[in-house]
Motif scaffolding. Structure first.
Motif, PDB file in Angstrom:
ATOM      1  N   ARG A   1       0.808  -1.218   0.000  1.00 38.81           N
ATOM      2  CA  ARG A   1       0.000   0.000   0.000  1.00 38.81           C
ATOM      3  C   ARG A   1       0.839   1.265   0.000  1.00 38.81           C
ATOM      4  NH1 ARG A   1      -3.727   1.147   4.251  1.00 38.81           N
ATOM      5  NH2 ARG A   1      -2.756  -0.291   5.740  1.00 38.81           N
ATOM      6  N   GLY A   2       2.171   1.134   0.136  1.00 37.29           N
ATOM      7  CA  GLY A   2       3.025   2.308   0.193  1.00 37.29           C
ATOM      8  C   GLY A   2       3.743   2.544  -1.118  1.00 37.29           C
ATOM      9  N   ARG A   3       4.638   3.513  -1.096  1.00 38.18           N
ATOM     10  CA  ARG A   3       5.351   3.881  -2.318  1.00 38.18           C
ATOM     11  C   ARG A   3       6.813   4.164  -1.981  1.00 38.18           C
ATOM     12  NH1 ARG A   3       4.405   6.056  -7.423  1.00 38.18           N
ATOM     13  NH2 ARG A   3       6.003   7.498  -8.135  1.00 38.18           N
ATOM     14  N   GLY A   4       7.676   3.876  -2.896  1.00 32.78           N
ATOM     15  CA  GLY A   4       9.087   4.144  -2.711  1.00 32.78           C
ATOM     16  C   GLY A   4       9.890   2.871  -2.758  1.00 32.78           C
ATOM     17  N   GLU A   5       9.462   1.859  -2.019  1.00 41.09           N
ATOM     18  CA  GLU A   5      10.091   0.549  -2.049  1.00 41.09           C
ATOM     19  C   GLU A   5       9.005  -0.518  -2.013  1.00 41.09           C
ATOM     20  OE1 GLU A   5      13.146  -0.137  -2.611  1.00 41.09           O
ATOM     21  OE2 GLU A   5      13.862   1.926  -2.509  1.00 41.09           O
ATOM     22  N   SER A   6       9.303  -1.627  -2.658  1.00 42.16           N
ATOM     23  CA  SER A   6       8.403  -2.773  -2.602  1.00 42.16           C
ATOM     24  C   SER A   6       9.257  -4.020  -2.614  1.00 42.16           C
ATOM     25  CB  SER A   6       7.450  -2.763  -3.800  1.00 42.16           C
ATOM     26  OG  SER A   6       6.708  -3.967  -3.834  1.00 42.16           O
ATOM     27  N   ASN A   7       9.210  -4.778  -1.534  1.00 39.74           N
ATOM     28  CA  ASN A   7       9.993  -6.007  -1.496  1.00 39.74           C
ATOM     29  C   ASN A   7       9.201  -7.117  -0.861  1.00 39.74           C
ATOM     30  OD1 ASN A   7      10.841  -5.908   1.568  1.00 39.74           O
ATOM     31  ND2 ASN A   7      11.247  -3.874   0.719  1.00 39.74           N
ATOM     32  N   CYS A   8       9.524  -8.324  -1.285  1.00 42.56           N
ATOM     33  CA  CYS A   8       8.760  -9.487  -0.836  1.00 42.56           C
ATOM     34  C   CYS A   8       9.663 -10.716  -0.844  1.00 42.56           C
ATOM     35  CB  CYS A   8       7.568  -9.705  -1.756  1.00 42.56           C
ATOM     36  SG  CYS A   8       6.661 -11.227  -1.465  1.00 42.56           S
ATOM     37  N   LYS A   9       9.623 -11.454   0.250  1.00 44.13           N
ATOM     38  CA  LYS A   9      10.350 -12.719   0.332  1.00 44.13           C
ATOM     39  C   LYS A   9       9.459 -13.744   1.006  1.00 44.13           C
ATOM     40  CE  LYS A   9      14.494 -14.942   2.197  1.00 44.13           C
ATOM     41  NZ  LYS A   9      15.761 -14.748   2.963  1.00 44.13           N
ATOM     42  N   ILE A  10       9.248 -14.861   0.328  1.00 44.34           N
ATOM     43  CA  ILE A  10       8.473 -15.970   0.883  1.00 44.34           C
ATOM     44  C   ILE A  10       9.337 -17.224   0.810  1.00 44.34           C
ATOM     45  CG2 ILE A  10       6.401 -17.403   0.633  1.00 44.34           C
ATOM     46  CD1 ILE A  10       5.007 -15.066  -0.666  1.00 44.34           C
ATOM     47  N   LYS A  11       9.362 -17.965   1.903  1.00 45.94           N
ATOM     48  CA  LYS A  11      10.185 -19.171   1.961  1.00 45.94           C
ATOM     49  C   LYS A  11       9.465 -20.197   2.825  1.00 45.94           C
ATOM     50  CE  LYS A  11      14.813 -20.750   3.368  1.00 45.94           C
ATOM     51  NZ  LYS A  11      16.119 -20.317   3.951  1.00 45.94           N
ATOM     52  N   PHE A  12       9.371 -21.437   2.364  1.00 49.76           N
ATOM     53  CA  PHE A  12       8.696 -22.458   3.152  1.00 49.76           C
ATOM     54  C   PHE A  12       9.156 -23.846   2.738  1.00 49.76           C
ATOM     55  CE2 PHE A  12       6.007 -21.502  -0.473  1.00 49.76           C
ATOM     56  CZ  PHE A  12       5.734 -22.750  -0.998  1.00 49.76           C
ATOM     57  N   ASN A  13       9.005 -24.795   3.658  1.00 48.79           N
ATOM     58  CA  ASN A  13       9.264 -26.206   3.352  1.00 48.79           C
ATOM     59  C   ASN A  13       8.075 -27.055   3.784  1.00 48.79           C
ATOM     60  OD1 ASN A  13       9.576 -26.025   6.106  1.00 48.79           O
ATOM     61  ND2 ASN A  13      11.414 -27.301   6.214  1.00 48.79           N
ATOM     62  N   LEU A  14       6.872 -26.526   3.559  1.00 49.38           N
ATOM     63  CA  LEU A  14       5.648 -27.256   3.894  1.00 49.38           C
ATOM     64  C   LEU A  14       5.630 -28.604   3.172  1.00 49.38           C
ATOM     65  CD1 LEU A  14       3.050 -24.355   3.572  1.00 49.38           C
ATOM     66  CD2 LEU A  14       4.246 -25.116   5.636  1.00 49.38           C
ATOM     67  N   GLU A  15       5.098 -29.614   3.864  1.00 48.56           N
ATOM     68  CA  GLU A  15       5.052 -30.948   3.266  1.00 48.56           C
ATOM     69  C   GLU A  15       3.904 -31.007   2.264  1.00 48.56           C
ATOM     70  OE1 GLU A  15       5.849 -35.259   4.869  1.00 48.56           O
ATOM     71  OE2 GLU A  15       3.882 -34.595   5.540  1.00 48.56           O
ATOM     72  N   ILE A  16       4.283 -31.188   1.001  1.00 53.33           N
ATOM     73  CA  ILE A  16       3.316 -31.263  -0.089  1.00 53.33           C
ATOM     74  C   ILE A  16       3.450 -32.633  -0.725  1.00 53.33           C
ATOM     75  CG2 ILE A  16       2.538 -30.224  -2.248  1.00 53.33           C
ATOM     76  CD1 ILE A  16       3.969 -27.653  -1.344  1.00 53.33           C
TER      77      ILE A  16
END
Length: 1010
Positions: free
Chosen positions: A319-334
């Motif tokens: 919802r903000g402006r100037g920077e946008s960063n995202c990190k998702i990490k998982f080892n869910l059992e699939i």
């Protein structure tokens, strides 16, 4: 500091099912993508100002909504600055409670039953796929994730950004790795999928504002630990780091709450320890933890549910402006899984046409094969049922591999009940006669899979089959996904409107069209063949407006178009609309203009006419189910529609033509009105185009009423005419000796303007569907029998029977009292509440000669001239029925004769009841006209009438909702000649009247003194 200031904002939503598709390393074109696992997503492109404005419109009681902005102290909405609440301000602003903290409590702790997030503050549908205000939607977009050496799937915007191919957002697009983003202000990279990967010097206004709704199905391993490839154990975890709002739910329960506009904040879930942690800032300072295995989160037994499919759902907003960063990490059992989804391809599931189909069930069969040749039923296998991301049940396939799904439901086969490495075939069984029109599409998410249509080999018609090939080189869990998408094609249906009034009508031509989510707007009128009126679109284009401009005597037709924008292949379709007159049509006196010179169009007025009252500019209903009743007339207590033409000038004339079998002219009567001299002429069209106009009837009417002032009285009537075109001229005659001579012309009613229509053309079909085919009107009073004409009924006699019936059941053929206008039958029973044996009930009885219950419907015109409540007892098949009414308007009520066509109508109250006409409709045109007769058998039926059982719960009320199809038709109170005046009159075939108003009133007074 985060800044958020732009024209457009975008919300990226990872909706639908989390699925893995490993792209085979079999071609040069796909080699570059071989390191990725793709997740299906749905993305939303938002117009910030439009969305914020829609949110603001939902605000109540001073509670501010959730805005997209620049993180500052104000948000500009429609160019008006709004002071932001804390949850709409960057938490790192000077003077706030610390730097980069999470603002909790923006959402509820539970998802709704459809798996949708619920907010505690107003918002215009941030993650709601059914709401379209200010946003475009892109479905089945594939997002690339990588897998590290420790078995974790991850996306990290500090390592690579992703973009739509050619920077063009589209459905089914596969996002591409663009490398490290050049748009970040700190050079570390950014997550900006809707912006070009150029430097800020080139693109000074990159598109920020986006989000995710990502759903992952997983299993809880023993003790919450994953077994790695080397046999060691690792805690199963989910990690997130980014900005801004992040909400993570597990099985519909809120586990991580990292709301607000902030810099990157880390949060994680450890399923071994049962702890969710939020780190308020880039370091591990100011940590908050949540025990997730408690009764108010996941529950104390959740960690032991190792054989159940669980769902983790991430909602993310930038919802903000100037920077946008995202990190998702998982080892869910699939685990290995196969899922079959029944998808609705149409958008806008809240559309009324789609809602009617959402409960449909669809039949499937599933088979497996080792060699892709010999398939066996995948029988007695357990599967989990999901809808909109939430588990709703568990099922088991039949011995033939059968199972069922509804729209947006998924059958998930997993674990020990699903074995990868085989070829699976899923078949949808299509009914021989589906109740809908559809375009079927099937797809498999497995690279190299086949989609074929098998017609007949399985013994079913049009079975749709998708086959997934065996993949020997897969190293991760296999995820087969079959999606059967049913996109319903919109269809337009022709409209037919039958008008019984000459008022304008707004026709909802879209009401019967099946649009399946397409915008309900009429695009244009592409053909217009209307001769009796004009046709145009309403201002909002939701309807077409038809305005009659001449007396209707034919069917008007036109063609309209609609742009179907929410179907598989958007296109423009057309449909017909037909407008026609009913079996009787009422026209106002001001239907035309005062300077009209064409009697075929409307009334032609001579000099000397004025308007009394004010006409109401109202439209009539476009519904075909309530002939003779319209809201625009229900409150008229004086002139119809509020006005009438009036003249006191001797020899002033009004002339009009009509096509039909009869006409009534409505007037006002009082002690100041005079006489009229009228003529009826037959108009014949000659072969050379000229006309022959020949006089065939003359009538003079004295409209005098010394008892009061009465409105809407049909003082002039010409009926029983052969179908054709006629011209009526009305001449005002003043009675100078009595100082009276005013005449009021309130309206006219034309009967059968289309004549007898065949059942095949448009008009005949419309009449048939409305139950109005072959309508015949019979005036009850016209051939009323009483004791002055006949003493007993011992043989069949033409006419209806007037009866006086005492409470003791003795029936007499009574002598009818003339206490009302002579075109109507007036009944007024004597009721003695203290001694019912003295009651004397008046009624009318008749037999409808030729009545057939399978072919005919019967309606009776009833009204209360005084406006007081009247209870009427009528025949209803082999029983009786009571109708209560208090309307002074002539309304038609449907009645059911007994099997032999006998009808009795009795006034059960001491208030006056008026009976006007009987209307009989026929599905099949009868060979002879109907007649009302009296027979010895009818007399026997009358004697037993009061002993018949009463039909229960069928009282008809005098309201719009309960009225049957009927034409308001008030008959002529005096249609013969009047006393001659000394004034000059036309030479005609006048005769003396057989009934004057004085005689009427004396009879009424005599009756009321009884």
């Amino acid at each position: 500091m985060k800044y958020l200031k732009k024209t457009l904002s975008f919300v990226l939503a990872f909706a639908m099912m989390f699925t893995m598709v490993i792209v085979p390393k079999t071609s040069v074109s796909e080699a570059a993508a071989s390191d990725y696992t793709y997740f299906d997503t749905t993305m939303f492109n938002y117009d910030t100002d439009t969305f914020n404005a829609a949110t603001k419109a939902l605000e109540k009681n001073g509670q501010q909504g959730i805005y997209f902005n620049d993180g500052g102290m104000t948000t500009n909405i429609s160019n008006i600055p709004v002071n932001n609440k804390n949850y709409n301000i960057w938490t790192g602003q000077p003077g706030k409670n610390g730097k980069d903290y999470a603002y909790t409590g923006l959402v509820k702790s539970d998802l709704d039953k459809s798996g949708n997030i619920q907010f505690n503050y107003p918002q215009a549908g941030i993650f709601d796929t059914t709401k379209t205000t200010g946003k475009n939607t892109y479905t089945n977009v594939k997002m690339p994730f990588k897998k590290d050496s420790d078995g974790y799937y991850y996306y990290d915007s500090y390592k690579y950004d992703v973009k739509f191919p050619n920077n063009k957002p589209a459905n089914n697009a596969k996002l591409e790795d663009e490398g490290l983003s050049k748009l970040s202000s700190d050079g570390k990279g950014a997550f900006l999928p809707f912006s070009k990967n150029t430097s800020r010097n080139v693109d000074s206004n990159p598109i920020f504002h986006f989000g995710m709704d990502m759903s992952v199905k997983f299993y809880m391993p023993e003790n919450g630990q994953i077994t790695t490839s080397d046999g060691s154990k690792k805690d199963m975890t989910f990690e997130f780091s980014g900005d801004d709002d992040v909400w993570v739910f597990v099985d519909g329960k809120l586990v991580l709450d990292i709301g607000g506009i902030h810099n990157a904040i880390k949060g994680d879930i450890n399923f071994n320890k049962g702890v969710a942690t939020v780190y308020k800032g880039q370091t591990n300072a100011s940590v908050t933890t949540t025990d997730i295995y408690t009764s108010n989160v996941l529950g104390t037994n959740w960690k032991n549910e190792t054989n159940k499919v669980h769902t983790l759902q991430v909602f993310y907003l930038e919802r903000g402006r100037g920077e946008s960063n995202c990190k998702i990490k998982f080892n869910l059992e699939i685990k290995d899984q196969l899922q079959v989804t029944k998808s609705l391809g149409n958008k806008a599931e809240d559309d009324k046409d789609l809602k009617a189909l959402l409960s449909n069930r669809f039949n499937f069969k599933i088979y497996s094969s080792e060699d892709k040749t010999n398939y066996t039923a995948y029988k007695n296998k357990k599967y989990y049922i999901y809808k909109n991301g939430s588990q709703t049940g568990i099922g088991t396939t039949g011995t033939d591999g059968s199972f069922t799904l509804g729209f947006n439901e998924t059958a998930l086969f997993v674990g020990s009940d699903f074995t990868s490495g085989k070829t699976y075939k899923v078949e949808e069984i299509v009914d021989d006669n589906p109740t809908y029109t559809s375009t079927w599409q099937t797809s498999s998410k497995i690279p190299g899979s086949e989609t074929i249509e098998d017609k007949g080999t399985t013994g079913q018609k049009d079975a749709i089959i998708t086959t997934a090939k065996k993949e020997s080189d897969k190293t991760e869990a296999a995820n087969y996904e079959f999606v059967f998408t049913n996109t319903f094609n919109a269809s337009l249906k022709d409209d037919v409107v039958v008008l019984d009034y000459g008022k304008p009508v707004e026709i909802d031509v879209l009401s019967n069209d099946v649009l399946y989510g397409s915008t309900r707007k009429v695009k244009d009128i592409v053909e217009n063949n209307c001769q009796n009126g004009t046709l145009e679109l309403t201002a909002d284009k939701s309807k077409v407006k038809y305005t009659p401009t001449r007396y209707m005597n034919s069917v008007d037709t036109a063609k309209y178009s609609v742009y179907l924008d929410k179907i598989a292949n958007p296109t423009t379709e057309t449909a017909n609309v037909s407008i026609m007159p009913a079996t009787s049509v009422y026209y106002e006196d001001d239907f035309g203009t005062d300077d009209n010179s064409n009697p075929n169009v409307a009334i032609v007025w001579s000099e000397g006419w004025n308007t009394d009252g004010k006409s109401q500019s109202e439209t009539q209903s476009d519904k075909n189910s309530q002939y003779g009743w319209d809201d625009s007339y229900k409150d008229d207590t004086g002139y119809s529609n509020g006005s009438a033409h009036v003249s006191s000038q001797n020899f002033a004339t009004a002339t009009f033509r009509f096509t039909g079998t009869g006409v009534d002219v409505y007037s006002r009567t009082n002690e100041g009105v005079g006489k009229i001299s009228t003529s009826l002429k037959k108009v014949t069209k000659n072969a050379d185009g000229t006309e022959t106009v020949k006089a065939i009837k003359y009538k003079s009417i004295d409209n005098l009423s010394i008892s009061g002032d009465y409105y809407q009285i049909p003082t002039l009537n010409y009926d029983d005419l052969n179908y054709g075109t006629y011209e009526v001229t009305i001449k005002v005659i003043t009675v100078s000796a009595e100082n009276r001579g005013t005449y009021y012309l309130d309206g006219i009613r034309v009967y059968n303007p289309l004549g007898k229509v065949d059942a095949n053309p448009v008009a005949g079909k419309a009449y048939k569907e409305a139950g109005e085919s072959n309508a015949q009107y019979i005036q009850v009073r016209k051939d009323l029998l009483d004791s002055s004409k006949v003493q007993a009924i011992d043989t069949d006699i033409q006419g209806s029977l007037f009866i006086d019936k005492s409470e003791e059941g003795i029936t007499n053929i009574g002598t009818y009292k003339d206490y009302g206008p002579k075109n109507e039958v007036y009944l007024k029973s004597y009721i003695d509440k203290s001694d019912t044996t003295k009651n004397k009930i008046q009624g009318v009885a008749f037999n409808i000669n030729g009545y057939n219950s399978d072919n005919n419907k019967v309606f009776i015109g009833l009204k209360s001239p005084t406006g007081k409540e009247v209870t009427v007892k009528v025949t209803s098949g082999e029983k009786t029925e009571k109708i209560k009414l208090n309307s002074a308007a002539d309304l038609y009520y449907q009645i059911t004769p007994d099997t032999k066509g006998n009808v009795v109508i009795e006034n059960m109250s001491d208030n006056l009841l008026s009976i006007t006409k009987v209307r009989i409709t026929s599905k099949v045109l009868p060979t002879n006209n109907f007649a009302l007769t009296s027979t010895p058998e009818l007399m026997s039926y009358v004697n037993t009438f009061d002993a018949l059982q009463e039909k229960q719960d069928t009282n008809q009320k005098d309201t719009e909702d309960t009225l049957d199809k009927g034409d308001v038709d008030i008959n002529n109170p005096g249609d013969n000649d009047t006393n001659k005046d000394n004034s000059s009159q036309d030479n005609n075939e006048q005769t003396k009247p057989d009934n004057t108003w004085n005689k009427i009133m004396n009879s009424i007074k005599s009756w009321f003194r009884r």
